[in-house]
Motif scaffolding. Sequence first.
Motif, PDB file in Angstrom:
ATOM      1  N   MET A  76       0.829  -1.243  -0.022  1.00  0.00           N
ATOM      2  CA  MET A  76       0.018   0.180   0.036  1.00  0.00           C
ATOM      3  C   MET A  76       0.808   1.317   0.069  1.00  0.00           C
ATOM      4  SD  MET A  76      -2.892   0.872   2.707  1.00  0.00           S
ATOM      5  CE  MET A  76      -1.859   0.479   4.344  1.00  0.00           C
ATOM      6  N   VAL A  77       0.681   2.054  -0.861  1.00  0.00           N
ATOM      7  CA  VAL A  77       1.387   3.432  -1.095  1.00  0.00           C
ATOM      8  C   VAL A  77       0.478   4.573  -0.905  1.00  0.00           C
ATOM      9  CG1 VAL A  77       3.113   2.299  -2.220  1.00  0.00           C
ATOM     10  CG2 VAL A  77       1.572   3.460  -3.415  1.00  0.00           C
ATOM     11  N   GLY A  78       0.896   5.671  -0.874  1.00  0.00           N
ATOM     12  CA  GLY A  78      -0.037   6.786  -0.657  1.00  0.00           C
ATOM     13  C   GLY A  78       0.097   7.911   0.174  1.00  0.00           C
ATOM     14  N   MET A  79      -0.875   8.642   0.468  1.00  0.00           N
ATOM     15  CA  MET A  79      -0.771   9.612   1.406  1.00  0.00           C
ATOM     16  C   MET A  79      -2.076  10.250   1.763  1.00  0.00           C
ATOM     17  SD  MET A  79       1.004  13.100  -0.886  1.00  0.00           S
ATOM     18  CE  MET A  79       0.128  14.420  -0.648  1.00  0.00           C
ATOM     19  N   VAL A  80      -2.004  10.686   3.251  1.00  0.00           N
ATOM     20  CA  VAL A  80      -3.393  11.290   3.522  1.00  0.00           C
ATOM     21  C   VAL A  80      -2.914  12.347   4.347  1.00  0.00           C
ATOM     22  CG1 VAL A  80      -4.681   8.890   3.654  1.00  0.00           C
ATOM     23  CG2 VAL A  80      -3.287   9.791   5.846  1.00  0.00           C
ATOM     24  N   GLN A  81      -4.257  13.268   4.499  1.00  0.00           N
ATOM     25  CA  GLN A  81      -3.896  14.510   4.913  1.00  0.00           C
ATOM     26  C   GLN A  81      -4.042  14.338   6.527  1.00  0.00           C
ATOM     27  OE1 GLN A  81      -6.549  17.883   3.619  1.00  0.00           O
ATOM     28  NE2 GLN A  81      -6.412  18.656   6.073  1.00  0.00           N
ATOM     29  N   SER A  82      -2.955  15.080   7.153  1.00  0.00           N
ATOM     30  CA  SER A  82      -2.818  15.265   8.667  1.00  0.00           C
ATOM     31  C   SER A  82      -2.693  16.719   9.076  1.00  0.00           C
ATOM     32  CB  SER A  82      -1.621  14.433   9.080  1.00  0.00           C
ATOM     33  OG  SER A  82      -1.152  14.482  10.585  1.00  0.00           O
ATOM     34  N   GLY A  83      -3.298  17.083  10.254  1.00  0.00           N
ATOM     35  CA  GLY A  83      -3.205  18.493  10.467  1.00  0.00           C
ATOM     36  C   GLY A  83      -4.139  19.212   9.867  1.00  0.00           C
ATOM     37  N   GLN A  84      -4.108  20.856   9.950  1.00  0.00           N
ATOM     38  CA  GLN A  84      -5.263  21.403   9.433  1.00  0.00           C
ATOM     39  C   GLN A  84      -4.807  22.930   9.094  1.00  0.00           C
ATOM     40  OE1 GLN A  84      -8.306  21.620  12.434  1.00  0.00           O
ATOM     41  NE2 GLN A  84      -6.779  21.837  14.061  1.00  0.00           N
ATOM     42  N   CYS A  85      -5.420  23.471   8.235  1.00  0.00           N
ATOM     43  CA  CYS A  85      -5.116  24.793   7.830  1.00  0.00           C
ATOM     44  C   CYS A  85      -5.039  26.040   8.987  1.00  0.00           C
ATOM     45  CB  CYS A  85      -5.788  25.406   6.672  1.00  0.00           C
ATOM     46  SG  CYS A  85      -4.816  24.968   5.099  1.00  0.00           S
ATOM     47  N   ALA A  86      -6.170  25.662   9.787  1.00  0.00           N
ATOM     48  CA  ALA A  86      -6.502  26.526  10.887  1.00  0.00           C
ATOM     49  C   ALA A  86      -5.185  26.939  11.764  1.00  0.00           C
ATOM     50  CB  ALA A  86      -7.490  26.204  11.599  1.00  0.00           C
ATOM     51  N   ASP A  87      -4.430  25.997  11.990  1.00  0.00           N
ATOM     52  CA  ASP A  87      -3.209  26.380  12.749  1.00  0.00           C
ATOM     53  C   ASP A  87      -1.770  26.059  12.027  1.00  0.00           C
ATOM     54  OD1 ASP A  87      -2.856  23.565  12.669  1.00  0.00           O
ATOM     55  OD2 ASP A  87      -3.392  23.272  14.777  1.00  0.00           O
TER      56      ASP A  87
ATOM     57  N   ASP B 288       0.073  -2.866  -4.242  1.00  0.00           N
ATOM     58  CA  ASP B 288      -1.341  -3.595  -4.423  1.00  0.00           C
ATOM     59  C   ASP B 288      -2.469  -2.495  -4.512  1.00  0.00           C
ATOM     60  OD1 ASP B 288       0.151  -6.061  -4.763  1.00  0.00           O
ATOM     61  OD2 ASP B 288       0.145  -6.300  -2.590  1.00  0.00           O
ATOM     62  N   LEU B 289      -2.188  -1.446  -3.776  1.00  0.00           N
ATOM     63  CA  LEU B 289      -3.337  -0.420  -3.548  1.00  0.00           C
ATOM     64  C   LEU B 289      -2.569   1.086  -3.484  1.00  0.00           C
ATOM     65  CD1 LEU B 289      -6.262   0.032  -2.384  1.00  0.00           C
ATOM     66  CD2 LEU B 289      -5.469  -0.386  -0.276  1.00  0.00           C
ATOM     67  N   VAL B 290      -3.257   2.018  -3.678  1.00  0.00           N
ATOM     68  CA  VAL B 290      -3.017   3.393  -3.717  1.00  0.00           C
ATOM     69  C   VAL B 290      -3.854   4.261  -2.898  1.00  0.00           C
ATOM     70  CG1 VAL B 290      -2.213   5.427  -4.780  1.00  0.00           C
ATOM     71  CG2 VAL B 290      -1.720   3.425  -5.730  1.00  0.00           C
ATOM     72  N   ILE B 291      -3.506   4.951  -2.107  1.00  0.00           N
ATOM     73  CA  ILE B 291      -4.353   5.810  -1.184  1.00  0.00           C
ATOM     74  C   ILE B 291      -4.108   7.389  -1.263  1.00  0.00           C
ATOM     75  CG2 ILE B 291      -5.187   6.341   1.155  1.00  0.00           C
ATOM     76  CD1 ILE B 291      -4.549   3.605   1.918  1.00  0.00           C
TER      77      ILE B 291
END
Length: 155
Positions: A1-12, A67-70
């Motif tokens: 599995m490869v890919g990326m997901v958001q962490s954190g937020q713009c507000a800070d 096998d999977l992209v996130i």
Amino acid sequence: MVGMVQSGQCADSSLSAVLVHSGETLLLAQPPSPSTTSPGASGCKLDLSRLQDAGVRVADALAAGADLVIINRFGKRERDGKGLGYLIERALDADIPVVIAESHQSFADWVKFAGGMSVKLACDRHALDAWWRTVSLRTAARIAPDHTTVCEVFK
């Protein structure tokens, strides 16, 4: 599995991406500039060069095999041919399943981009697990050799 997901937020200004294949967290927010920040301003701006750098890291991992992209989401940049759309295209061209979150408002754009080759899942673990069992290469490898596929039946 490869890919990326958001962490954190713009507000800070902690907007980041976690690379799912390595666990590394990369800052995506542009550092605030005192000269351009007005009093009372909030939020942040996505640093497109940082996003592209994160995309290159995902592309390298994808080239090594997956096998999977996130991908965190399909947004306006991807719709306009920018952002991480090229990663999604590489995965789709290689017949690698892609998991991507999409808002109701942008779902039609996603379906158009994917050429209709998409499955809408409920946003829960059971739906994702059931979907993965149907597309997983590991599941396909466990099918008995005497099993006839749908394609074979219609030949």
